[in-house]
Design an enzyme around this catalytic site. Structure first.
Site, mmCIF file in Angstrom:
data_model
loop_
_atom_site.group_PDB
_atom_site.id
_atom_site.type_symbol
_atom_site.label_atom_id
_atom_site.label_comp_id
_atom_site.label_asym_id
_atom_site.label_seq_id
_atom_site.Cartn_x
_atom_site.Cartn_y
_atom_site.Cartn_z
ATOM 1 C CB CYS A 98 -0.931 0.011 1.218
ATOM 2 S SG CYS A 98 -0.047 0.166 2.786
ATOM 3 C CB CYS A 101 4.508 -0.406 1.718
ATOM 4 S SG CYS A 101 3.531 -1.652 2.578
ATOM 5 C CG ASP A 503 14.893 31.988 -30.133
ATOM 6 O OD1 ASP A 503 14.963 33.218 -30.276
ATOM 7 O OD2 ASP A 503 15.852 31.226 -30.313
ATOM 8 C CG ASP A 695 18.560 28.307 -28.084
ATOM 9 O OD1 ASP A 695 18.261 28.418 -26.882
ATOM 10 O OD2 ASP A 695 19.307 29.105 -28.683
ATOM 11 C CG ASP A 699 15.576 31.270 -26.219
ATOM 12 O OD1 ASP A 699 15.690 32.499 -26.269
ATOM 13 O OD2 ASP A 699 15.643 30.537 -27.213
#
Length: 805
Positions: A98, A101, A503, A695, A699
């Site tokens: 579960c 755990c 860009d 790129d 940027d």
């Protein structure tokens, strides 16, 4: 042999001969073995005793081999790979029952000295542990996990497949048992129903009822055991869940039928058996859907061969790919796939990159060029120099990215989780009220059946599956098409975008500018080109590559020197024997105090200005072609309701030359990287949701500011590390694919949530009023989950099929 209370750690019954009693924290605790005793002491001693209140195990017990570590450091070294902060190892944990755990393992491992971070994926049971190898060894991590009762194994595709197969076999065995016995039960039930209408000898009826009860018992207590134990755990932990509703419904129908059998009344054993059978069928279908959703990533992982040939002198040896180290030299024959990333020592050869990048045609690779794992060698035998081990190959990193994406929760899921938290208690109250109402106004039999129908028909499972299943399928479908979302949250953000900003250089254009004219001032063209090339030596920007390419084509000698200092979005500055060379935009030179001549070059192409010390030398004009697919991408984005914008560091006229033919709505020229980020920040403050496509290098500020950042760097380290949205091939069409897929995923999630709410609002009143029998309720409940999963699977067909990962 008598049996005592269940073990306080693993929950299994304790044979009297094996009882271990220990006085811990002022209270006697009972254990089935010394291993469980030690695990309990470790967990409580680490301050993690809440685990025993939080856990919700559908099955008690521990995996076979628990408390044993079968691996030493030498065997584990192949699964350890270096990271910036130390090392990382991936494990497969058996015994995860579960979410608690997961919580326990993460908390306990993180508390160990030398462990930086531990993360466990509940869906795959895969753990990733980042640690300092100087302070803790891999075998000590395995010992720690084994000490608290879980069985760790080194993660590999084979181990994961074996664990999944074991879980599937267990479910199939229970389902097969339920189906077989339910078919027998239907024969007895038909006889009883016929006797009810046409009359039957009481002795014969009693015998058939006892047979029906005998057949139903293993269906309830073997096939339905996961529901019953899950219900008991939810009661102990005060966390009611779906298993509690199913367990109560099954036990109510079975218990009442046993009472009726003894008292001589009408039995409903078929109701209890069919509830278990139908719900097991629903879980089988859900499991198959999850495997289908992840099939794309599995296929990607299996592209890398598990064995390869390594050069040892003039001979080769065959080894496991996991044993490959950086610097090894591998022999790759024609028709074989590259097992890891590396560079070609011998060449050229043709390579099929379709499975990784989507490129349909073979690509020629020469000596010294990089090759990604999973691609296929077509032409001639080559030697590969390894640059990344198998655990850090492109395919391995992509698989980790997708797995993390499927584990990260989408914000829209929080609402469903909040509703599910109070849903089960409310259903329990409604069921009790139903039983009380019908018990006082009708036959008690009807009261029991209608209360059972309410318990069974209610389905928090559909609410719980609505979002994660759609995210799982969408991210899997995207991965098959070379689009990688970093998480369910990124998928949701992408589906809510209102603006797409691009860009110019390397994004909307091919990224391979060519020199079209040279304008020297007081120097020769060759000297101006040589000066620019010398300053740009070693730079990776497309404009720098265009200048270097022109210099080589014209035979201009470029003295090999150290690279200069790159000013992102502005230019490069380099100190040489001739003084300081500056190459970049007009603004870059003006900021350095260099006066540019008052003349217009009368061009809308990209200008690169050159200066030596304080002397202006001239300008180089470069032009770049629009990237294929740009027009279609922008048209599709606009059709999807997004505004478009172009943000460029070039002049406004240059931006308009590229942007206007593409139909871009807003064009902003002359922007530095910081100004691009501020533009996006302004848009975000005004309520717009922006995706920035760039790129990935110049940027970076804009990418991090936008709601979603997408770097067009393809399968590079930069794209994998910095992007919210990763494209395995820098193809603009995939940006539009990602947006449209995310929008459809959001629609599917809304449909799933709508269905889950409407189903419960309709089905529960029908069950309360007696218009829905328990068997029909079980079928409707299983069908509700199947509808949610089936609706999500439509996302697999949301994208045009590509020959990529």
């Amino acid at each position: 042999m008598s049996v005592q209370d269940p073990c306080d750690h693993c929950g299994l019954p304790i044979p009297e001969a094996d009882l271990v009693v220990d006085h811990i924290q002022g209270k006697d605790h009972r254990f089935c073995c010394h291993g469980c005793q030690g695990a309990y002491r470790i967990i409580t001693g680490s301050g993690l005793g809440d685990f025993y209140q939080r856990r919700d195990w559908s099955e008690t017990g521990l995996p076979q081999g628990a408390y044993e570590n079968l691996y030493d450091d030498a065997a584990l070294q192949a699964y350890v790979f270096p990271t910036t902060g130390g090392a990382e190892i991936s494990l497969l944990l058996e015994g995860i029952h579960c979410a608690s755990c997961v919580w326990l393992n993460e908390k306990y491992l993180s508390s160990l000295d030398g462990v930086h971070e531990a993360r466990v994926n509940y869906g795959t049971h895969r753990a990733r542990v980042q640690f300092d190898p100087a302070r803790v060894r891999p075998s000590e991590l395995f010992d720690a996990i084994a000490g608290i009762g879980y069985l760790p194994r080194p993660y590999s595709a084979d181990n994961a497949q074996l664990a999944a197969d074991r879980e599937r076999r267990s479910l199939l065995t229970r389902f097969g048992t339920a189906v077989f016995l339910s078919m027998q039960l239907m024969g007895y039930s038909l006889a009883l129903y016929a006797g009810y209408f046409q009359g039957m000898d009481p002795k014969a009826q009693t015998i058939i009822q006892w047979f029906a009860g005998g057949v139903t018992t293993p269906v309830v207590f073997y096939a339905g055991w996961p529901f019953l134990t899950g219900a008991w755990r939810s009661v102990r932990n005060r966390a009611p869940n779906m298993d509690l509703l199913i367990g109560l419904g099954v036990l109510a129908a079975y218990g009442y039928s046993v009472y009726a059998l003894i008292a001589g009344g009408e039995v409903f054993f078929d109701t209890a058996a069919m509830i278990v059978t139908l719900i097991l069928a629903g879980r089988l279908f859900e499991g198959a859907a999850r495997r289908q959703a992840g099939a794309g990533v599995d296929r990607l992982l299996r592209l890398a061969p598990s064995r390869c040939k390594r050069w040892i002198g003039s001979a080769t040896e065959e080894i496991d790919t996991s044993q490959v180290q950086i610097g090894d030299r591998l022999l790759i024959s024609p028709g074989e796939r590259f097992p890891v990333d590396g560079t070609l020592e011998t060449g050229p050869t043709e390579i099929d990159e379709a499975a990784v990048t989507g490129e349909p045609l073979p690509v020629t690779r020469n000596t010294g060029e990089e090759v990604l794992s999973g691609t296929m060698n077509l032409a001639s035998a080559v030697t590969l120099c390894v640059t990344h081990p198998a655990t850090e190959s492109f395919i391995a990193r992509v698989s980790r990215l997708v797995e993390e994406a499927q584990a990260r929760q989408a914000p829209v899921q929080r609402m469903a989780d909040q509703v599910a938290a109070w849903f089960v208690p409310c259903v329990l109250l409604v069921a009790c009220a139903t039983a009380l109402y019908w018990g006082t106004t009708a036959d008690p039999t009807l009261a029991v059946l209608r209360a059972v129908a309410v318990l069974v028909v209610a389905c928090p499972c559909a609410l719980g599956l609505a979002t994660p299943t759609a995210v799982l399928v969408a991210t899997g479908a995207a991965a098959e098409n070379g689009i990688l979302f970093r998480g369910g949250d990124i998928l949701e953000k992408t589906g809510r975008l209102t603006t797409a900003a691009f860009d110019k250089t390397g994004t909307l254009t091919r990224g391979k500018p060519q020199v079209v004219s040279i304008h020297p001032l007081g120097v020769s063209e060759s000297f101006l080109l040589q000066t620019a090339a010398e300053a740009e030596w070693g730079a990776s920007h497309p404009l720098a590559q265009g200048i270097l390419s022109a210099a080589r084509e014209r035979g201009v000698k470029i003295p090999p020197t150290q690279g200069g200092t790159v000013m992102p979005g502005r230019g490069v500055e380099k100190r040489t024997d001739r003084g300081v060379l500056r190459v970049g935009s007009a603004l870059f030179l003006q900021e350095a105090g260099i006066e540019l001549p008052q003349h217009d070059l009368a061009t809308d192409a990209t200008e690169v200005h050159i200066a030596q010390n304080e002397i202006y030398l001239g300008a180089i004009i470069l032009n770049d072609l629009i990237r294929p697919g740009a027009t279609d991408c922008l048209r599709r984005l606009q059709k999807s309701g997004l505004n478009t914008a172009l943000l460029t560091g070039d002049r406004q006229t240059t931006g308009e030359r590229i942007g206007k033919p593409l139909g871009i709505g807003q064009i902003e020229g002359g922007l530095s990287p910081e100004q691009k980020a501020r533009w996006i920040e302004t848009q975000e403050k005004n309520g717009r949701k922006v995706i920035m496509v760039g790129d990935g290098i110049n940027d970076a500020p804009a990418l991090s500011t936008a709601s979603v950042g997408c770097a067009m760097a393809g399968g590079t380290d930069i794209a994998l590390e910095t992007s919210d949205l990763v494209l395995t091939k820098p193809e603009l069409g995939r940006v539009a694919d990602a947006v449209q897929l995310a929008q459809k995923a959001l629609r599917i999630i809304r449909q799933n949530l709508f269905w889950a709410f409407i189903y419960n609002l309709t089905a529960i009143p029908l069950a309360i009023s007696g218009n829905l029998a328990p068997i029909h309720a079980a079928g409707a409940m299983a069908l509700s989950s199947i509808c949610v999963v089936g609706n999500s699977l439509r996302l697999k067909r949301a994208l045009p099929r590509r020959t990529s990962c």
